[in-house]
Structures are given as structure tokens and as C-alpha cells.
Design an enzyme around this catalytic site. Structure first.
Site, short mmCIF file in Angstrom:
data_model
loop_
_atom_site.label_atom_id
_atom_site.label_comp_id
_atom_site.label_asym_id
_atom_site.label_seq_id
_atom_site.Cartn_x
_atom_site.Cartn_y
_atom_site.Cartn_z
N HIS A 121 0.87 -1.18 0.00
CA HIS A 121 0.00 0.00 0.00
C HIS A 121 0.91 1.24 0.00
O HIS A 121 2.03 1.18 0.53
CB HIS A 121 -0.83 -0.07 1.29
CG HIS A 121 -1.89 0.96 1.44
ND1 HIS A 121 -1.64 2.25 1.84
CD2 HIS A 121 -3.24 0.88 1.28
CE1 HIS A 121 -2.79 2.91 1.91
NE2 HIS A 121 -3.77 2.10 1.58
N CYS A 362 -4.73 2.39 -3.64
CA CYS A 362 -3.48 2.92 -3.03
C CYS A 362 -2.31 1.98 -3.29
O CYS A 362 -1.42 1.84 -2.44
CB CYS A 362 -3.65 3.16 -1.53
SG CYS A 362 -4.77 4.49 -1.16
N1 PMP Z 1 -1.72 -0.95 4.55
C1 PMP Z 1 -2.70 -1.71 4.04
C2 PMP Z 1 -2.38 -3.09 3.55
C3 PMP Z 1 -3.99 -1.19 3.95
O1 PMP Z 1 -4.97 -1.93 3.43
C4 PMP Z 1 -4.25 0.12 4.43
C5 PMP Z 1 -5.63 0.73 4.34
N2 PMP Z 1 -6.27 0.52 3.12
C6 PMP Z 1 -3.20 0.84 4.97
C7 PMP Z 1 -1.95 0.27 5.01
C8 PMP Z 1 -3.39 2.22 5.50
O2 PMP Z 1 -4.25 2.20 6.58
P1 PMP Z 1 -4.84 3.55 7.21
O3 PMP Z 1 -5.37 4.34 6.06
O4 PMP Z 1 -5.92 3.08 8.13
O5 PMP Z 1 -3.73 4.23 7.90
#
Ligand code: PMP
Length: 404
Positions: A121, A362
Site C-alpha cells: 500500500h 493505493c
Molecule cells: N496498509 C494496508 C495493507 C492497507 O490496506 C491500508 C488501508 N487501506 C493501509 C496500510 C493504511 O491504513 P490507514 O489508512 O488506516 O492508515
């Protein structure tokens, strides 16, 4: 799935465009059960006060609830020490804390490498790029196979004694791949590298035993584990959290402040500057308890059943292309349809009451790996039903027909 579980989610009992809501965007955020909503509401109606230092009744009560939550979360994760559990605002916040403090620490130099994977991500890519910019270190990336798994064939040339840190997710949000983190952690340890596991997508689907996993840092977000947004956890080994410098400065993270000098508080408060999300921490403990009461194995097997059903049914659709075909997957079905843009598909499905996510999730570098701009993603949670899988498949078929 027990109908009682679904009944605990008031938000699910509504109609969208005259049709029952089918919520399949659980990898982005899950809905909250009534017990978590009640705990949040009760916090503000019965307890609300600022924590620590307060001598009055409500402050003591809030402090006690907040620290009891920390203690439960430590136990839930099988963390060796409660003071290693740091409240953050989420996964992104936890990763930035580690990356920034590593940069500040002077422990990363231009000779060093940071290793991530092609499945990450953006929040597990960009903070490391920023660390590399600040220190001159090099960012290396584990390549991804056609099935959406780590390609470890060249790992011994990627993971060397120059690698200072390995940061990877346990489960991919874009494809659902469950990654062999224990194998990679063992390899990282063998070359003396630290390891950070992004548990944002694994904590909702599996039990987490930090001592068994053996990583150095673990991060996750409450909103993906049936708790509110704005709360998350960074767990780190004591010796590393003590070695790293403080991050944000402010109240709570200090022992003594004079204009000449400040001394810093002990763990976990060293990393908790300012008034925390008190209600969020309490609600997170409640949500984890709720998951544990249902049973993580029950949650996983229900979601696996829905994923298997949906995968089989969608594979029948003409022109379908599945992204992420690993044998070991959790909850996520990511796909494209020939001649159909994912955005148009998602928009039409929404009109039929079916909420899915479209786009790059993302994970732009991962999309580039597959030569696409995005996918349509359905992701399942414990409250989803087989009937919803049917409605989802009908919606995909109908929308695809209209768009082709
Ligand atoms: N890592 C992964 C694998 C995710 O799925 C996400 C959220 N989609 C994040 C990081 C980021 O999480 P957050 O937006 O809650 O900080």
C-alpha cells in the site's frame, strides 16, 4: 454465518436506490457492531475527561478505561509487554512513526538498504522513500509473480547484510494474497535486518500472535477491525522503541521540561504526545474482544466460503480477468472485465445497491506491474451472506452487459 451477527450492525439494514444495501468494501473499512457503538457512546455520556495527571473522579475513570484497553490489546496480540503497545491514529501513522524516528536516529546511512515488496500500500512505500531521501539509503523491492505473490527467487541478492529493515504487509489489500511473512522474517533475521509487518489487512481476518510471528514492529488500524476510525496500534520491541528517539513533541511524552532541556517519558508515553483518541482506544479493545468472542477461525472460514463462492461464480463471466490468484488468500476478490472500465462498473453496481471499490487501491506500483490503472474489488466480512454474493454477481453481470 449466524443471523445474530448481522443483526448487530444497524448500518446494514438500509436500502440504496430501493434495493438492500450490499456492502462489499470491507477492505477499505468495516462496519461497527452495536457493542462498539455503545462503548463509544457510553464513553462520552459517562466517562469523558482528559487522561493521566487528573486527580478528579472522571479523569481517573477515563485513565483507567484507556489503560485497561491497552492492557487488553497487548494480551490480544500476545505482546510480551504492555508498554510496547503504542496508540496511533492508524497504520499510516505507525509506519511514519518508525520511518521518521529511524531517520532521526542516525541508524540509517547511505550504505543501507530498505526492502519492501511490490504488493505494498502507498503507506508502506512513501514513508520509506522519504526515509531514503533523507538518509541516502536505497529502497529495494521484492518483485511480484503473475498470481500476485512475492517472487522470492532472487531474495538472497535482495536481502543482504546491507538491508537494515524489511517492511511488508501480511495480507495484500489490493489482491488478498496472504504472504509468507514468517519465512521472510527468518531470512531478515539471518542478515540482521529489522522487520515491520503491516497488519492492516491481516488483523481483521486472523489471530495475531506477535511472539510467534517474531517481527520487530507490527502496525494496524482499528477501523478495519470493527473499531472506529482514527485509532490504531504500533507495537515494537522494547529495545528498539527505546533505541529510537522521540517523535512528536508535546504534552504527555515528557518527564520534565525547562527552556534549557527536556527529558522524555518512558514507553509507551514517549510516543503518545498530546491528548490521544481515548474513546477510540477503548472501542478498539471492545472490537477485538468482539472478534475474539466470535472466533478468528470462524470469521476466516466464513469469509473464505464467500470468497470461494464469488470466485467460482465470477470466473464464469465472459471477459473476466482475476487479479490475485494465489491459493492462500483472504477476503478480497479483485477483477477486471475486458472492454469495461472499473469506474463505470462500480458506478453502475452502486445504482444496484452494491458497494465495491474501484481504482488503484493505493497500490499504483502494483497496478503498473499488471499494466492496468485499477481493478474492481469486492471484499467480504463476517456479516456478509451468500445471498449478497449472488446479488453481487448479478450486479456485475448486469452492469457488464450494459457497458459492453
Ligand atoms: N496498509 C494496508 C495493507 C492497507 O490496506 C491500508 C488501508 N487501506 C493501509 C496500510 C493504511 O491504513 P490507514 O489508512 O488506516 O492508515
Amino acid at each position: 454465518m449466524n443471523a445474530d451477527i448481522r443483526d448487530q450492525f444497524p448500518i446494514l439494514h438500509q436500502e440504496i436506490n430501493g434495493r438492500p444495501l450490499v456492502y462489499l468494501d470491507n477492505a477499505a473499512t468495516v462496519q461497527k457492531p452495536q457493542c462498539v457503538l455503545d462503548v463509544s457512546q457510553r464513553y462520552y455520556s459517562d466517562i469523558n475527561a482528559n487522561i493521566h495527571r487528573g486527580v478528579h473522579y472522571l479523569s481517573r475513570k477515563a485513565t483507567d478505561a484507556h489503560e485497561t484497553a491497552r492492557s487488553y490489546i497487548a494480551e490480544y496480540l500476545n505482546a510480551p509487554h504492555e508498554h510496547e503497545v503504542i496508540f496511533t491514529s492508524g497504520t499510516t501513522d505507525g509506519i511514519n512513526l518508525v520511518a521518521d524516528t529511524l531517520a532521526l536516529s542516525g541508524k540509517i546511512t547511505s550504505d543501507d538498504h530498505i526492502l519492501i515488496s511490490g504488493l505494498e500500500h502507498h503507506s508502506n512505500i512513501v514513508p520509506w522513500q522519504m526515509l531514503c531521501q533523507r538518509t541516502g539509503a536505497q529502497l529495494d523491492v521484492i518483485p511480484i509473480t503473475d498470481s500476485g505473490e512475492w517472487d522470492l527467487s532472487e531474495i538472497d541478492s535482495l536481502l543482504t547484510d546491507k538491508t537494515k529493515l524489511v517492511a511488508v504487509n501480511q495480507v495484500s489489500n489490493a489482491l488478498g494474497t496472504i504472504n509468507p511473512i514468517r519465512e521472510l522474517i527468518a531470512k531478515a533475521k539471518a542478515v540482521g535486518a529489522w522487520t515491520l509487518i503491516d497488519g492492516a489487512q491481516s488483523t481483521p481476518h486472523m489471530a495475531i500472535d506477535l511472539q510467534e510471528i517474531g517481527c520487530d514492529f507490527f502496525v494496524f488500524s482499528g477501523h478495519k477491525t470493527y473499531a472506529p476510525t482514527g485509532i490504531g496500534i504500533l507495537w515494537g520491541k522494547t529495545e528498539l522503541l527505546e533505541m529510537l528517539p522521540p517523535w512528536r513533541g508535546g504534552g504527555e511524552m515528557i518527564k520534565e521540561v525547562t527552556f534549557a532541556k527536556t527529558t522524555y517519558n518512558d514507553l509507551p508515553f514517549k510516543y503518545e504526545a498530546g491528548t490521544p483518541n481515548i474513546e477510540g482506544g477503548i472501542a478498539l479493545a471492545e472490537a477485538l474482544k468482539w472478534m475474539k468472542d466470535i472466533g478468528l477461525a470462524t470469521i476466516a472460514s466464513h469469509e473464505d466460503k464467500l470468497l470461494t463462492l464469488a470466485t467460482a461464480a465470477i470466473s464464469e463471466i465472459e471477459g473476466i480477468k482475476l487479479y490475485g490468484t494465489a491459493a492462500n488468500k483472504a477476503s478480497v476478490l479483485s477483477f477486471g472485465i475486458e472492454g469495461v472500465h472499473h469506474y463505470d462498473l462500480g458506478t453502475l453496481m452502486d445504482q444496484m445497491g452494491v458497494g465495491v471499490r474501484t481504482g488503484h487501491h493505493c497500490c499504483q506500483p502494483l497496478m503498473q506491474r499488471f499494466g492496468i490503472t485499477g481493478t474492481t474489488r469486492a471484499s467480504f466480512a463476517i456479516y456478509n451472506t451468500e445471498q449478497e454474493v449472488e446479488l453481487f454477481i448479478q450486479a456485475v453481470k448486469k452492469a457488464a452487459m450494459m457497458l459492453r
